[in-house]
Design an enzyme around this catalytic site. Sequence first.
Site, PDB file in Angstrom:
ATOM      1  N   GLY A 240      27.537  23.133  30.373  1.00 16.58           N
ATOM      2  CA  GLY A 240      26.468  22.575  29.551  1.00 16.58           C
ATOM      3  C   GLY A 240      25.445  23.588  29.064  1.00 16.58           C
ATOM      4  CD  GLU A 277      32.993  22.204  36.159  1.00 14.11           C
ATOM      5  OE1 GLU A 277      32.319  21.407  35.465  1.00 14.11           O
ATOM      6  OE2 GLU A 277      33.648  21.842  37.131  1.00 14.11           O
ATOM      7  NE  ARG A 316      29.128  19.842  18.608  1.00 10.98           N
ATOM      8  CZ  ARG A 316      27.927  20.272  18.282  1.00 10.98           C
ATOM      9  NH1 ARG A 316      27.714  20.913  17.160  1.00 10.98           N
ATOM     10  NH2 ARG A 316      26.910  20.096  19.094  1.00 10.98           N
ATOM     11  CB  CYS A 359      37.924   6.557   2.221  1.00  8.57           C
ATOM     12  SG  CYS A 359      38.824   7.420   0.929  1.00  8.57           S
TER      13      CYS A 359
HETATM   14  C1  LIG Z   1      32.322  19.024  29.067  1.00  9.86           C
HETATM   15  C2  LIG Z   1      32.227  19.545  30.441  1.00  9.86           C
HETATM   16  C3  LIG Z   1      31.888  20.878  30.672  1.00  9.86           C
HETATM   17  C4  LIG Z   1      31.554  21.862  29.567  1.00  9.86           C
HETATM   18  O1  LIG Z   1      30.428  21.504  28.830  1.00  9.86           O
HETATM   19  P1  LIG Z   1      29.856  22.551  27.754  1.00  9.86           P
HETATM   20  O2  LIG Z   1      28.668  21.883  27.167  1.00  9.86           O
HETATM   21  O3  LIG Z   1      30.906  22.759  26.734  1.00  9.86           O
HETATM   22  O4  LIG Z   1      29.519  23.795  28.494  1.00  9.86           O
HETATM   23  C5  LIG Z   1      31.862  21.321  31.978  1.00  9.86           C
HETATM   24  N1  LIG Z   1      32.140  20.499  33.013  1.00  9.86           N
HETATM   25  C6  LIG Z   1      32.467  19.202  32.820  1.00  9.86           C
HETATM   26  C7  LIG Z   1      32.767  18.366  33.996  1.00  9.86           C
HETATM   27  C8  LIG Z   1      32.513  18.684  31.541  1.00  9.86           C
HETATM   28  O5  LIG Z   1      32.824  17.397  31.361  1.00  9.86           O
END
Ligand SMILES: *Cc1c(COP(=O)(O)O)cnc(C)c1O
Length: 430
Positions: A240, A277, A316, A359
């Site tokens: 995130g 992550e 997005r 469309c």
């Molecule tokens: C989507 C997600 C991420 C990555 O999020 P980013 O905003 O792309 O860094 C990491 N961990 C989990 C569990 C996610 O669902």
Amino acid sequence: MDHFIYRNGQLYAEDVAIDDLAAEVGTPAYVYSRATFEGHFDRLSTAFRGVNPLVCFSIKSCANLTLLRLLLKRGAGMDVVSGGELYRAMVAGCDPKKVVYAGVGKTDAEIEQSLQAGIGWFNIESEQEFENVAAIARRMRKRARAALRVNPDVADARTHYKTSTGQKESKFGVDYERAIRFFETYGRDEWVELPAIHLHLGSPTYSPEPYGRAIHKALQLIKELRERGFTIKTLDIGGGYAADYESGVTPSFEDYAQAIVPLLRDFVESGGGIIMEPGRSISANSAILVTRVLYVKEGGTKTFAIVDTGMHHLIRPTLYEAFQFMWPSRVPEHLVPKQRAKGMDLSDLLTYEIVGPICESSDYLAKARAIPRVQRGDLLCIFGSGAYGMVMASQYNSMPRPPEVLVDGSSFRVIRERETYEDLVRGETL
Ligand SMILES: *Cc1c(COP(=O)(O)O)cnc(C)c1O
């Protein structure tokens, strides 16, 4: 920081002029910069080296095999959220022990697939899911390892409600209050070991501060669990981290690390391991979506620039009301952008509704956006499109999905071909 830069009014990806590339591969096309993609991974790893994390790249942000392979060569693990993503990770050559698997709705088939592969961690999102994983593991006589996804109940007010996951009322993880009970019930399972806590706040989180609060809570929980006799060896702090969609508003990897690393030091020095992550912070700014202006037309008081891509390739803006900076590939010197912002401090701009061919009135890329004047045939480049771009692309209106192209210095190659009409009907019967 990325390698999409203007030289003499022409946009380049590294050392390749976008107009040359588009002449060869056509439009629309996702264009990635290898140096940017790898550079982001390296900078994150360096910033966090104090806690020596296993960096599991979030495949859902960007799933191309060639790109995954680039990160695997640098020691990355993979963060997957489906059997299909696990399949991609395996095909790309990932060590299954470096796979973390989150997701609230893992099916029996996906759990069997993961046990067979021998993944590193199941990130468990509910009591029933743990019971199911344990039952399947027992039946298959495969031992597994899990982390409990704890809902830290912290939120960044700036995260769009559609991508926020860290509050109590979200479907992800279990409440902090229920975590102790979860370990008391499941923490001594014969087949599924539970030595880890997983957090993921939601995306993008534009400040290190919510991470600080969530990690603080997690460490408190780990302490309580240890006092009750549970061994917690790993803390997965999730992803995130924000991408540079707009200049000057995104913390750097170093900013995040400065706030997070000191909190984790004791845990790591006492033998704990850290998993991260990241997705978009690595992939988003690593690609642009190159599109061609098909038509310009007036409608009421508005001017529409109709381009050859839209919500079917980059959803997005439609889905999250997300801001994507976009600018023509060739501009006079005085219109070379010095920053990427909603409002550009430049004269000689015209305000457009930048829309696609689908469309649907929700098919737009930008509303009331001031950019240099464009004409039929011009190329428009949509920055920050490497994450949640191609992975969310569809064939809606039976339009083939665009190719993915990887630029490496002064050369480039197609790493996913443009789809054909035959691809559109594959698997259908007459
Ligand atoms: C989507 C997600 C991420 C990555 O999020 P980013 O905003 O792309 O860094 C990491 N961990 C989990 C569990 C996610 O669902």
